[in-house]
Design an enzyme around this catalytic site. Sequence first.
Site, PDB file in Angstrom:
ATOM      1  CG  HIS A  84      -0.352   0.111   2.479  1.00 44.81           C
ATOM      2  ND1 HIS A  84       0.170  -0.749   3.097  1.00 44.81           N
ATOM      3  CD2 HIS A  84       0.249   1.384   3.217  1.00 44.81           C
ATOM      4  CE1 HIS A  84       0.760  -0.725   4.294  1.00 44.81           C
ATOM      5  NE2 HIS A  84       0.896   0.719   4.276  1.00 44.81           N
ATOM      6  CG  HIS A 172       7.361   4.864   0.190  1.00 49.85           C
ATOM      7  ND1 HIS A 172       7.470   5.905   0.956  1.00 49.85           N
ATOM      8  CD2 HIS A 172       7.406   3.858   0.957  1.00 49.85           C
ATOM      9  CE1 HIS A 172       7.500   5.538   2.340  1.00 49.85           C
ATOM     10  NE2 HIS A 172       7.684   4.424   2.289  1.00 49.85           N
TER      11      HIS A 172
END
Length: 229
Positions: A84, A172
């Site tokens: 995620h 990220h």
Amino acid sequence: MVFQCRRKRRWKNMSPKQDEEEPQTEDSSLHGGRIRSFKHERGNWATYVYFPYHPEEEFEELLEELLSAAASHGVVLTPQEEFHLSLSQTVVLRHHWIQPFMQSLRAGLTHCKRFVCSAGRLRVYCNAERTRTFLGMEAFTGHAQLLDLVRVIDQTLTEFQLETFYKDPSFHVSLAWCVGDLTEELKEITKELQSLVDERDDGPFHLNLDCAELRCRTGNKTFRFSLEA
């Protein structure tokens, strides 16, 4: 044009959608040696906001290659159990805050539109306690939209006097992790690992996230927030 998330305070009658509930466990042997950032107490719910990433076959093949290459240099990484992109830090909610927190978050997201963002550059991250090191893939598109969402989420966090997100975030997807601070060891081999990302048969690999449904996980519950088309 960067979209604007216009916040409206009409959230008292809105009901957040809860879709998943998972069993909780406190067996430390199941955490791979990871150390909690804060003490677990009954009634405290670890909470964070994120976009999920559903791995493609090409991603899974690439991740295996990255782990193998790192291991050949003595850096043993454990792949993430799920993938995620975080839009908040992990904060602690009291149980009776959950419903109003989700209602406030949903109200703030009312006019936020869905988008796509892509990641492709490997970066090394370490948590504040220096107890875990991560290999992540940084987003190179969608940065402005992600920042707009962070502003909305931060407003809800501020309402509940919780810590907001980083001032200059590196958005990220964490790929893998190891216990301890191995930042320097990983940075030394990042160039080699990046070549595995860039030199694919079909060209550089890009991790693409369909940012259409924001999620908030609190304890063993996951709430979903669909963004406008």
